[in-house]
Scaffold this active site. Structure first.
Site, PDB file in Angstrom:
ATOM      1  N   SER A 241     -18.394  37.945 -21.403  1.00 28.57           N
ATOM      2  CA  SER A 241     -19.080  38.596 -23.248  1.00 28.57           C
ATOM      3  C   SER A 241     -20.472  39.052 -22.235  1.00 28.57           C
ATOM      4  O   SER A 241     -20.892  39.539 -22.462  1.00 28.57           O
ATOM      5  CB  SER A 241     -19.551  37.383 -23.674  1.00 28.57           C
ATOM      6  OG  SER A 241     -19.204  36.670 -23.298  1.00 28.57           O
ATOM      7  N   HIS A 271     -10.832  34.339 -23.537  1.00 22.76           N
ATOM      8  CA  HIS A 271     -12.409  33.920 -23.502  1.00 22.76           C
ATOM      9  C   HIS A 271     -12.753  33.360 -24.751  1.00 22.76           C
ATOM     10  O   HIS A 271     -12.337  31.662 -24.709  1.00 22.76           O
ATOM     11  CB  HIS A 271     -12.963  34.900 -23.563  1.00 22.76           C
ATOM     12  CG  HIS A 271     -14.692  34.956 -23.444  1.00 22.76           C
ATOM     13  ND1 HIS A 271     -15.054  33.784 -22.717  1.00 22.76           N
ATOM     14  CD2 HIS A 271     -15.545  36.091 -23.148  1.00 22.76           C
ATOM     15  CE1 HIS A 271     -16.626  34.153 -22.453  1.00 22.76           C
ATOM     16  NE2 HIS A 271     -16.902  35.629 -22.229  1.00 22.76           N
ATOM     17  N   HIS A 318     -10.432  27.108 -15.697  1.00 23.25           N
ATOM     18  CA  HIS A 318     -11.816  27.545 -15.536  1.00 23.25           C
ATOM     19  C   HIS A 318     -11.775  28.884 -14.419  1.00 23.25           C
ATOM     20  O   HIS A 318     -11.550  27.953 -13.032  1.00 23.25           O
ATOM     21  CB  HIS A 318     -13.561  27.419 -15.830  1.00 23.25           C
ATOM     22  CG  HIS A 318     -14.609  27.867 -16.490  1.00 23.25           C
ATOM     23  ND1 HIS A 318     -15.730  28.307 -15.452  1.00 23.25           N
ATOM     24  CD2 HIS A 318     -14.738  27.847 -17.447  1.00 23.25           C
ATOM     25  CE1 HIS A 318     -16.160  29.358 -16.190  1.00 23.25           C
ATOM     26  NE2 HIS A 318     -15.875  28.962 -17.620  1.00 23.25           N
ATOM     27  N   ARG A 327     -20.486  21.140 -21.291  1.00 19.17           N
ATOM     28  CA  ARG A 327     -20.368  21.472 -21.888  1.00 19.17           C
ATOM     29  C   ARG A 327     -19.456  21.101 -23.277  1.00 19.17           C
ATOM     30  O   ARG A 327     -20.137  20.078 -24.307  1.00 19.17           O
ATOM     31  CB  ARG A 327     -19.892  22.911 -22.183  1.00 19.17           C
ATOM     32  CG  ARG A 327     -21.576  24.370 -21.254  1.00 19.17           C
ATOM     33  CD  ARG A 327     -20.685  25.260 -21.597  1.00 19.17           C
ATOM     34  NE  ARG A 327     -19.407  25.373 -21.200  1.00 19.17           N
ATOM     35  CZ  ARG A 327     -18.952  26.706 -21.119  1.00 19.17           C
ATOM     36  NH1 ARG A 327     -20.001  27.407 -21.667  1.00 19.17           N
ATOM     37  NH2 ARG A 327     -18.178  26.831 -20.116  1.00 19.17           N
ATOM     38  N   ASP A 373     -13.889  25.033 -24.911  1.00 22.85           N
ATOM     39  CA  ASP A 373     -13.083  25.250 -25.982  1.00 22.85           C
ATOM     40  C   ASP A 373     -11.838  24.596 -25.704  1.00 22.85           C
ATOM     41  O   ASP A 373     -11.965  24.329 -27.470  1.00 22.85           O
ATOM     42  CB  ASP A 373     -12.387  26.336 -25.479  1.00 22.85           C
ATOM     43  CG  ASP A 373     -13.276  27.795 -25.483  1.00 22.85           C
ATOM     44  OD1 ASP A 373     -13.877  27.904 -26.250  1.00 22.85           O
ATOM     45  OD2 ASP A 373     -12.994  28.150 -24.305  1.00 22.85           O
TER      46      ASP A 373
HETATM   47  N1  HAX Z   1      -2.692  26.021 -18.022  1.00 23.32           N
HETATM   48  C1  HAX Z   1      -1.896  26.051 -17.455  1.00 23.32           C
HETATM   49  N2  HAX Z   1      -1.561  26.884 -16.823  1.00 23.32           N
HETATM   50  C2  HAX Z   1      -2.929  27.625 -16.004  1.00 23.32           C
HETATM   51  C3  HAX Z   1      -4.295  26.729 -16.679  1.00 23.32           C
HETATM   52  C4  HAX Z   1      -3.910  26.624 -18.108  1.00 23.32           C
HETATM   53  N3  HAX Z   1      -4.900  26.636 -19.055  1.00 23.32           N
HETATM   54  N4  HAX Z   1      -5.733  27.222 -16.448  1.00 23.32           N
HETATM   55  C5  HAX Z   1      -4.461  28.239 -14.938  1.00 23.32           C
HETATM   56  N5  HAX Z   1      -3.676  28.471 -14.917  1.00 23.32           N
HETATM   57  C6  HAX Z   1      -2.826  29.446 -14.336  1.00 23.32           C
HETATM   58  C7  HAX Z   1      -2.808  30.571 -14.222  1.00 23.32           C
HETATM   59  O1  HAX Z   1      -2.611  30.984 -15.486  1.00 23.32           O
HETATM   60  C8  HAX Z   1      -3.242  31.987 -13.314  1.00 23.32           C
HETATM   61  O2  HAX Z   1      -1.605  31.386 -13.803  1.00 23.32           O
HETATM   62  P1  HAX Z   1      -1.018  32.634 -12.431  1.00 23.32           P
HETATM   63  O3  HAX Z   1      -0.805  32.245 -10.839  1.00 23.32           O
HETATM   64  O4  HAX Z   1       0.709  32.614 -13.065  1.00 23.32           O
HETATM   65  O5  HAX Z   1      -1.325  34.093 -13.328  1.00 23.32           O
HETATM   66  C9  HAX Z   1      -3.033  29.928 -11.942  1.00 23.32           C
HETATM   67  O6  HAX Z   1      -2.907  29.042 -12.422  1.00 23.32           O
HETATM   68  C10 HAX Z   1      -4.498  30.426 -11.668  1.00 23.32           C
HETATM   69  O7  HAX Z   1      -5.300  31.150 -12.220  1.00 23.32           O
HETATM   70  P2  HAX Z   1      -7.109  30.453 -11.757  1.00 23.32           P
HETATM   71  O8  HAX Z   1      -7.597  30.953 -10.912  1.00 23.32           O
HETATM   72  O9  HAX Z   1      -7.209  28.810 -12.297  1.00 23.32           O
HETATM   73  O10 HAX Z   1      -7.608  30.406 -13.220  1.00 23.32           O
HETATM   74  P3  HAX Z   1      -8.024  31.929 -13.581  1.00 23.32           P
HETATM   75  O11 HAX Z   1      -9.596  32.269 -13.265  1.00 23.32           O
HETATM   76  O12 HAX Z   1      -6.866  33.285 -13.667  1.00 23.32           O
HETATM   77  O13 HAX Z   1      -8.344  31.989 -15.332  1.00 23.32           O
HETATM   78  C11 HAX Z   1      -8.744  31.125 -17.618  1.00 23.32           C
HETATM   79  C12 HAX Z   1      -9.597  30.777 -15.526  1.00 23.32           C
HETATM   80  C13 HAX Z   1     -10.076  29.906 -18.106  1.00 23.32           C
HETATM   81  C14 HAX Z   1      -8.208  31.907 -18.078  1.00 23.32           C
HETATM   82  C15 HAX Z   1      -7.756  29.545 -17.191  1.00 23.32           C
HETATM   83  O14 HAX Z   1      -7.773  28.623 -16.819  1.00 23.32           O
HETATM   84  C16 HAX Z   1      -7.090  29.878 -18.438  1.00 23.32           C
HETATM   85  O15 HAX Z   1      -5.956  31.100 -19.071  1.00 23.32           O
HETATM   86  N6  HAX Z   1      -7.546  28.067 -18.958  1.00 23.32           N
HETATM   87  C17 HAX Z   1      -6.972  28.411 -21.024  1.00 23.32           C
HETATM   88  C18 HAX Z   1      -7.382  29.769 -21.841  1.00 23.32           C
HETATM   89  C19 HAX Z   1      -8.486  28.803 -21.524  1.00 23.32           C
HETATM   90  O16 HAX Z   1      -8.891  27.911 -21.727  1.00 23.32           O
HETATM   91  N7  HAX Z   1     -10.154  30.025 -21.528  1.00 23.32           N
HETATM   92  C20 HAX Z   1     -11.246  29.517 -21.959  1.00 23.32           C
HETATM   93  C21 HAX Z   1     -12.287  29.922 -21.023  1.00 23.32           C
HETATM   94  C22 HAX Z   1     -13.633  29.383 -20.784  1.00 23.32           C
HETATM   95  C23 HAX Z   1     -14.158  30.333 -21.936  1.00 23.32           C
HETATM   96  O17 HAX Z   1     -14.337  31.455 -20.992  1.00 23.32           O
HETATM   97  N8  HAX Z   1     -14.552  30.095 -22.758  1.00 23.32           N
HETATM   98  O18 HAX Z   1     -14.874  31.289 -23.443  1.00 23.32           O
END
Ligand code: HAX
Length: 435
Positions: A241, A271, A318, A327, A373
Site C-alpha cells: 500500500s 496484505h 511477515h 502492533r 492482522d
Molecule cells: N502460513 C503458512 N506458510 C507461510 C506463512 C504462514 N503464515 N507465512 C509464510 N509462509 C510460507 C510462504 O507461503 C512461502 O511458501 P512457498 O515457499 O511455498 O511460497 C514461505 O513460507 C516463505 O515465505 P516468507 O519469505 O516467510 O514470507 P513472504 O515474505 O513471502 O510473505 C506474507 C509474507 C505476510 C505474505 C506471508 O507470511 C503470508 O502469506 N502470511 C499470511 C497472510 C498474512 O498474515 N498477511 C498479512 C501480513 C501483514 C500485512 O501486510 N498486513 O497488511
C-alpha cells in the site's frame, strides 16, 4: 499560512540540503547488491527506497519518527475528556514534522480538520450509485478518486508551479483528504450494513471519537479507533500500500489518484485483507469446536490441517519482521484490558501459543510470529463490526495518514518518478552462467 504548514516549511528547508548533499557527493556509494532471487522474489530486502516517516526493524518492529509504539502511546497528548489512547491529530503532527506536538499543536490540527472536513455531496452520490453488493473497498476507492477534481495540486500545476513548492498544494490536498476519510468510511459502513441509517458527524469530537460516533459504537471504541488508525498508519515504504501510494504519486499524479491506488493495493488477501481472513479461519475452527475453546493439542491439529491443505495461516509471517509484531502486542494489551473473556480472543491467544512452533517445525515461513492482522479483526467483531469485508476500510483510513505524510515529503525532497529496470529471463540465465 497555518503554524503547522510554517513549521513543515522550516523543516523541509532544513532537510533539503541533506538530500542534495547525499546525491551530489555520495551518489555512487553502494547500498548493496541485487540477487536473482530478489529480482524474481518480489524485491525482498533490496534497499532502494528512502523515507524518514517510519523505519521497520526486523526484530524491534516499527518506529514512527524514531518512536516505538509504546513510546508513541505514552508521549502523545491524550483526549482532554478522557481516553487512554493518544489523539490521532497529534500523531499526524508527529509523522509530518518529526516532533512531538504540544496540546496547542493538537488543537490547531483539530481545527484544520474541522475546516476541511465537509464531504462533497457527489461523493455520497457516487457511493450510492454503486451496486449494493459492491465491496466496501471498491466504494472507498471510488469515493476517493471521485474527489480528484478538488485537487489543489492539479490547479497549481496547470497554472505553472516551481518544483520547490510542489509539496504545498500536496499538503493542502492531503489535509483536505484526511479530514474527510473518517466520514466517508463511516458512511460506507452505515449505508451498506445499517440500512442507510447515517449518523451525522459531530464537529466537537476528535477524529477517533467522531469516527466511533458516526459508526454508532459506544466507548471505548473511540480509543479503539484512535489505536487502530495509529497502528496501521505506516510500515516504512516497501509494503504494497505504501509503495503503491509513493509510486503513483511519483508520476506527479495527485494524492486522490495515489491514495485510491493505495486502497486497491491494500485490498489483497496477502496484505490488508489478512485481518478478515484471520477471523474467517478462527470462526471455521469455532464451528468445528461447537463454540468451546480448543486445547492446545486440538488447535495444533487445526493449524496442521490448514498447512497440509496448502493454505497459509493468516495473521502469521511477515516479509520483514522476524519477531512478534508490536502492533499485535499493542492490540493484545487492549484486548487483555477490555475483552479478556471474549471467546474469539481466547482462540487468538491459543493460536499465539501454538502457531510459532508449528511454523518453525514446518520450516517454510521465515517469520513464525503473529503480525498486526492476527488481532485486529477480533476487536472489531467484539465491538459489533461483524462485516469482515469492511475491516480493510478501517486499515485504509489509518494507512492514508502515513502514506500522505510520505507523499508530502517525497514532493518536498524532489524524489523523481520511479523507474526500476527489468531484465528478461534469458538475460538472468546468461548472467547466472557467467557466475
Ligand atoms: N502460513 C503458512 N506458510 C507461510 C506463512 C504462514 N503464515 N507465512 C509464510 N509462509 C510460507 C510462504 O507461503 C512461502 O511458501 P512457498 O515457499 O511455498 O511460497 C514461505 O513460507 C516463505 O515465505 P516468507 O519469505 O516467510 O514470507 P513472504 O515474505 O513471502 O510473505 C506474507 C509474507 C505476510 C505474505 C506471508 O507470511 C503470508 O502469506 N502470511 C499470511 C497472510 C498474512 O498474515 N498477511 C498479512 C501480513 C501483514 C500485512 O501486510 N498486513 O497488511
Amino acid at each position: 499560512m497555518s503554524d503547522l504548514k510554517k513549521k513543515l516549511q522550516e523543516k523541509i528547508e532544513a532537510w533539503r540540503p541533506r538530500t542534495v548533499k547525499l546525491l551530489k557527493e555520495h551518489g555512487n556509494v553502494k547500498l548493496g547488491d541485487v540477487l536473482i532471487s530478489q529480482a524474481i522474489g518480489g524485491m525482498r530486502g533490496v534497499k532502494c527506497l528512502v523515507t524518514d516517516i517510519s523505519y521497520l526493524d526486523p526484530y524491534e518492529g516499527i518506529r514512527f519518527r524514531g518512536y516505538t509504539i509504546p513510546e508513541v502511546l505514552e508521549k502523545l497528548p491524550k483526549p482532554k475528556g478522557g481516553g487512554e489512547v493518544p489523539l490521532v491529530e497529534g500523531f499526524v503532527y508527529l509523522l509530518l514534522t518529526g516532533d512531538l506536538p504540544t496540546e496547542a499543536d493538537v488543537d490547531a490540527i483539530a481545527e484544520e480538520f474541522n475546516l476541511r472536513k465537509e464531504v462533497p455531496k457527489y461523493v455520497f452520490d457516487v457511493i450510492n450509485a454503486l451496486p449494493a453488493d459492491t465491496h466496501p473497498m471498491v466504494m472507498f476507492s471510488a469515493a476517493i478518486i471521485s474527489m480528484e477534481k478538488e485537487s489543489e495540486f492539479v490547479k497549481m500545476y496547470n497554472a505553472g508551479m516551481s518544483k520547490m513548492v510542489y509539496w504545498e498544494p500536496t499538503y493542502e490536498d492531503s489535509l483536505n483528504m484526511l479530514a474527510k476519510l473518517p466520514e466517508i468510511g463511516a458512511y460506507i459502513y452505515r449505508k451498506k450494513y445499517k440500512g442507510g441509517n447515517i449518523i451525522p458527524s459531530n464537529p466537537s469530537l476528535d477524529l477517533g471519537a467522531n469516527f466511533a460516533h458516526m459508526m454508532g459504537i459506544d466507548k471505548p471504541y473511540d480509543d479503539m479507533s484512535r489505536l487502530y488508525f495509529i497502528l496501521h498508519s505506516d510500515h516504512e515504504s516497501g509494503n504494497v500500500s505504501a509503495h503503491t501510494g509513493h509510486l503513483v504519486s511519483s508520476a506527479l499524479s495527485d494524492v486522490y489518484y495515489a491514495i485510491s491506488s493505495m486502497v486497491n493495493g491494500l485490498a489483497g488477501p496477502l496484505h490488508g485483507l489478512a485481518n478478515q481472513e484471520v477471523l474467517r479461519w478462527i470462526q471455521g475452527v469455532m464451528d468445528k469446536m461447537g463454540g468451546k475453546v480448543p486445547t492446545e493439542e486440538e488447535m495444533t491439529k487445526f493449524v496442521w490441517d490448514t498447512l497440509n491443505s496448502g493454505q497459509v495461516i493468516p495473521g502469521y509471517g511477515h516479509a520483514v519482521l522476524r519477531k512478534t509484531d508490536p502492533r499485535y502486542t499493542a492490540q493484545r494489551e487492549f484486548c487483555l484490558k477490555h475483552l479478556p473473556d471474549d471467546l474469539i480472543f481466547k482462540y487468538v491467544s491459543v493460536l499465539y501459543k501454538v502457531v510459532p512452533d508449528i511454523l518453525v517445525e514446518q520450516g517454510k515461513a521465515k517469520n513464525p510470529w503473529p503480525n498486526v492482522d492476527a488481532q485486529s479483526g477480533v476487536i472489531q467483531w467484539y465491538y459489533g463490526i461483524k462485516e469482515y469485508d469492511y475491516y480493510t476500510v478501517l486499515f485504509s483510513i489509518g494507512r492514508a495518514i502515513g502514506v500522505l505524510a510520505n507523499i508530502i515529503w517525497d514532493r518536498a525532497l524532489g524524489y523523481p518518478i520511479e523507474r526500476p529496470k527489468s531484465l528478461t529471463t534469458a538475460m538472468l540465465e546468461e548472467i547466472a552462467k557467467g557466475k
